[in-house]
Scaffold this motif. Structure first.
Motif, PDB file in Angstrom:
ATOM      1  N   GLN A 293      53.020  62.790  57.019  1.00 47.91           N
ATOM      2  CA  GLN A 293      53.259  63.882  56.414  1.00 47.91           C
ATOM      3  C   GLN A 293      51.946  64.396  55.779  1.00 47.91           C
ATOM      4  N   PRO A 294      51.331  65.353  56.485  1.00 48.37           N
ATOM      5  CA  PRO A 294      50.528  66.115  55.003  1.00 48.37           C
ATOM      6  C   PRO A 294      49.880  66.373  53.652  1.00 48.37           C
ATOM      7  N   ASP A 295      51.286  65.136  52.714  1.00 42.52           N
ATOM      8  CA  ASP A 295      51.406  65.544  51.619  1.00 42.52           C
ATOM      9  C   ASP A 295      51.096  63.710  51.176  1.00 42.52           C
ATOM     10  N   ARG A 296      51.082  63.256  52.478  1.00 43.39           N
ATOM     11  CA  ARG A 296      51.020  61.543  52.185  1.00 43.39           C
ATOM     12  C   ARG A 296      49.821  61.406  52.617  1.00 43.39           C
ATOM     13  N   ALA A 297      49.046  62.302  53.836  1.00 42.02           N
ATOM     14  CA  ALA A 297      48.079  61.666  54.308  1.00 42.02           C
ATOM     15  C   ALA A 297      46.333  61.659  53.265  1.00 42.02           C
ATOM     16  N   PRO A 298      46.426  62.087  53.112  1.00 43.03           N
ATOM     17  CA  PRO A 298      44.608  62.271  51.877  1.00 43.03           C
ATOM     18  C   PRO A 298      44.632  60.708  51.876  1.00 43.03           C
ATOM     19  N   ALA A 299      45.909  61.037  50.524  1.00 44.25           N
ATOM     20  CA  ALA A 299      45.852  59.021  49.801  1.00 44.25           C
ATOM     21  C   ALA A 299      46.096  57.964  50.778  1.00 44.25           C
ATOM     22  N   LEU A 300      46.522  58.063  52.052  1.00 39.18           N
ATOM     23  CA  LEU A 300      46.331  57.192  53.985  1.00 39.18           C
ATOM     24  C   LEU A 300      44.900  57.295  53.528  1.00 39.18           C
ATOM     25  N   LEU A 301      44.637  58.540  54.169  1.00 34.56           N
ATOM     26  CA  LEU A 301      42.970  58.005  53.955  1.00 34.56           C
ATOM     27  C   LEU A 301      41.701  57.242  53.381  1.00 34.56           C
ATOM     28  N   TRP A 302      42.239  57.490  51.910  1.00 30.75           N
ATOM     29  CA  TRP A 302      41.280  56.964  51.160  1.00 30.75           C
ATOM     30  C   TRP A 302      41.525  55.583  51.686  1.00 30.75           C
ATOM     31  N   ASP A 303      42.089  55.091  51.916  1.00 28.72           N
ATOM     32  CA  ASP A 303      42.617  53.834  51.164  1.00 28.72           C
ATOM     33  C   ASP A 303      42.570  53.246  53.018  1.00 28.72           C
ATOM     34  N   LEU A 304      42.738  53.805  53.887  1.00 27.38           N
ATOM     35  CA  LEU A 304      41.676  53.769  54.951  1.00 27.38           C
ATOM     36  C   LEU A 304      40.642  52.807  54.852  1.00 27.38           C
ATOM     37  N   ALA A 305      39.775  54.443  54.625  1.00 29.89           N
ATOM     38  CA  ALA A 305      38.486  54.482  54.289  1.00 29.89           C
ATOM     39  C   ALA A 305      38.412  52.870  53.235  1.00 29.89           C
ATOM     40  N   GLN A 306      38.646  52.626  51.901  1.00 25.96           N
ATOM     41  CA  GLN A 306      38.536  51.509  51.183  1.00 25.96           C
ATOM     42  C   GLN A 306      38.793  50.184  52.220  1.00 25.96           C
ATOM     43  N   SER A 307      39.647  50.157  53.306  1.00 29.79           N
ATOM     44  CA  SER A 307      39.875  49.271  53.358  1.00 29.79           C
ATOM     45  C   SER A 307      38.740  48.557  54.233  1.00 29.79           C
ATOM     46  N   GLY A 308      37.620  49.881  54.656  1.00 28.85           N
ATOM     47  CA  GLY A 308      36.178  49.291  55.577  1.00 28.85           C
ATOM     48  C   GLY A 308      37.163  49.846  57.447  1.00 28.85           C
ATOM     49  N   CYS A 309      38.616  50.781  57.174  1.00 31.67           N
ATOM     50  CA  CYS A 309      38.967  51.165  59.015  1.00 31.67           C
ATOM     51  C   CYS A 309      39.141  52.801  58.664  1.00 31.67           C
ATOM     52  N   ALA A 310      37.757  53.489  57.867  1.00 35.10           N
ATOM     53  CA  ALA A 310      38.416  54.523  58.283  1.00 35.10           C
ATOM     54  C   ALA A 310      39.043  55.012  58.917  1.00 35.10           C
ATOM     55  N   ALA A 311      39.536  56.530  58.875  1.00 33.84           N
ATOM     56  CA  ALA A 311      40.398  57.228  59.725  1.00 33.84           C
ATOM     57  C   ALA A 311      40.401  58.735  59.530  1.00 33.84           C
ATOM     58  N   THR A 312      40.161  59.324  60.519  1.00 31.99           N
ATOM     59  CA  THR A 312      39.676  60.642  60.984  1.00 31.99           C
ATOM     60  C   THR A 312      40.792  61.914  61.197  1.00 31.99           C
ATOM     61  N   ARG A 313      41.092  63.047  60.228  1.00 26.37           N
ATOM     62  CA  ARG A 313      42.005  63.381  61.206  1.00 26.37           C
ATOM     63  C   ARG A 313      42.018  64.296  62.409  1.00 26.37           C
ATOM     64  N   ILE A 314      41.979  64.956  63.312  1.00 25.10           N
ATOM     65  CA  ILE A 314      42.284  65.124  65.217  1.00 25.10           C
ATOM     66  C   ILE A 314      43.501  66.204  65.267  1.00 25.10           C
ATOM     67  N   GLY A 315      44.497  66.039  65.247  1.00 23.83           N
ATOM     68  CA  GLY A 315      45.411  67.520  64.827  1.00 23.83           C
ATOM     69  C   GLY A 315      46.549  67.907  63.788  1.00 23.83           C
ATOM     70  N   GLN A 316      47.165  68.102  64.949  1.00 23.46           N
ATOM     71  CA  GLN A 316      49.054  68.097  63.493  1.00 23.46           C
ATOM     72  C   GLN A 316      49.959  67.822  64.756  1.00 23.46           C
TER      73      GLN A 316
END
Lengths: 316, 316
Positions: B265-288
């Motif tokens: 969900q868009p409202d949960r996405a930024p925190a999740l992407l932040w957490d993933l980046a911190q864990s060393g496995c960054a993720a990228t938004r590619i669409g919807q």
């Protein structure tokens, strides 16, 4: 036939509903619930065409047998079957073949209320790897490791039939339907395995021949064994099949019967044998566990006999 | 090298101690304890020589990869790895090959504290079937089925590297170590999968190519998707590998990267992407995720582009 319709064919034909399958085939993995107070028993076996079954084996029988040899391992642990995964490698996506294979798998799965929860289909030389999952109450699994000197050694059913059946298939002999049936559609001794739980001191299923498999019990338990070759149980069809030396060789070193070999304390043995007979899967005493490491063979008179035999071994 | 020393070789090299393995390799089955309040996640994959990996692949890499593709399925469910069984079919009992294969398997298994609990070794054309077992808190598994219109679509890591690596191997090109490394030693995204739990609405691992695997999420969730091809993340090595059309084809329809594709969900996405980046496995938004059933491709400008591609399918 594309990969996904192949999976759909297998899924449809093998459908068995179970509450403990929270998510079945169709995702990255299955999600499964083990009942509280129970442990999971897991076993994996691969069948390769031309190695574990003759190339001309009917697809129904291959499906049945691939599951049966795995369920037989659960039986030997005293486990109740619950789930399986199926990894199927096929030279081509032959729809009628897959349907008959799935029907054979499903016929045995339904008998045991076993749900197919996942798998994989790939292209390659025909081979089937099944992983089966069963439950035992925590701590109650029967292992190979508890046999003690003085225990009776018993086997369920009869020995040698499947090995004789294989010889008949390879020789293209007619009129050996019963023996060939034992080879192609072994009956895993699940109900017998449940009776062994908390009674037998050790158990194994006979897949590679009595001497090899009893040898595993002896090795793991640190004991030896005395087996009376004249006490080995045989079916009527097997008794008519060959001369005595051939029969003895097949009973001792032939495999594929998927009977259970187990040890039990003498004072617990008669009740267990009675219960097994009542359940429709009679067992026979064939010898006893002794101090040492060797398996000795005797005849009716108690005289020791020499027979340099061993069971089936891959890469031997 | 006999069958039992082969098993012993594998067992020794893959030893990982776990309290929940009540009985490991060496009996008819393993006995395993699932922690209370957890469900078991199970996945099976077969790798056939010449189909899932080039024949010249190093045995260490085959061992690593066979386990990695299975662990990747656990990652996509948000499961913590625990155990595995290994069914190994080999043309011959080649001891050095088996040792290196076991070392590759063990290197990845140790990284994830995964215990090898059983298996089978048989003679036949080289193929490996692994079944992996992991845990999730009851009800917490991430599936393919929860994506909703409006969700962001994201992928971990970079796409296309393994497909480019395969092209390099087949063309015998030098200097593509990084891409070939992605092909031969994929890193299953276990830590990322744990972060997705209770946050992502759906997830899958990309084994058959982005379009095919995102297609599974869409099919199971009853939704469509819009993907911006210019947003697909690529590694530096991949960016230098080929022209843009080739790169796009590999990113959309090449497989084997074993990255995770997920919706959130868009409202949960930024925190999740932040957490993933911190864990060393960054993720990228590619669409919807969108209403409908189709996957539409757009470019940076938002213009729709046509590209008749699909992922890998056996028996297609």
């Amino acid at each position: 036939m594309a990969e996904f319709s192949l999976i759909e064919t297998i899924r449809e034909r093998c459908a068995v509903a179970r509450d403990d399958v929270r998510l079945g085939i169709g995702d990255d993995g299955a999600v499964l619930a083990v009942p509280i107070g129970h442990e999971l028993v897991v076993s994996t076996d691969t069948l390769v065409a031309g190695v574990h079954f003759p190339l001309q084996t009917a697809p129904f029988d291959i499906g049945w047998k691939a599951l049966a040899v795995n369920l037989s391992d659960l039986a030997a642990m005293g486990a109740n079957p619950a789930w399986a995964t199926l990894a199927l490698t096929l030279p081509s996506a032959d729809a009628p073949w897959v349907e008959k294979f799935a029907d054979g798998f499903a016929a045995l799965a339904r008998e045991h209320q076993l749900a197919l929860v996942g798998g994989d289909t790939t292209r390659g030389p025909l081979s089937i790897t099944i992983t089966v999952f069963g439950f035992v109450p925590a701590g109650a699994a029967v292992t190979r490791a508890g046999a003690k000197a003085g225990d009776w050694i018993c086997v369920t059913g009869t020995l040698g039939d499947a090995a004789a059946g294989l010889a008949c298939v390879l020789a293209c002999e007619d009129g050996a339907d019963e023996l060939i049936g034992r080879l192609n559609r072994p009956a895993p001794r699940i109900a017998a395995g449940l009776l062994l739980r908390e009674v037998a001191s050790a158990a194994i299923d006979i897949s590679d021949g009595l001497l090899a498999d009893l040898g595993h019990i002896c090795a793991r338990s640190g004991v030896g064994a005395e087996v009376c070759v004249d006490d080995l149980p045989m079916s009527e069809a097997f008794g008519e099949y060959a001369d005595a030396p051939t029969r003895q060789r097949l009973q001792l070193a032939g495999g594929d019967d998927y009977e259970l070999c187990f040890s039990v304390q003498p004072d617990r043995a008669p009740a267990l044998l009675w219960d097994l007979a009542q359940s429709g899967c009679a067992a026979t005493r064939i010898g006893q566990i002794v101090v040492g490491r060797e398996i000795m063979l005797t005849d009716d008179s108690g005289a020791q006999i020499e027979m340099p035999l061993r069971g089936w071994e891959h890469f031997a």
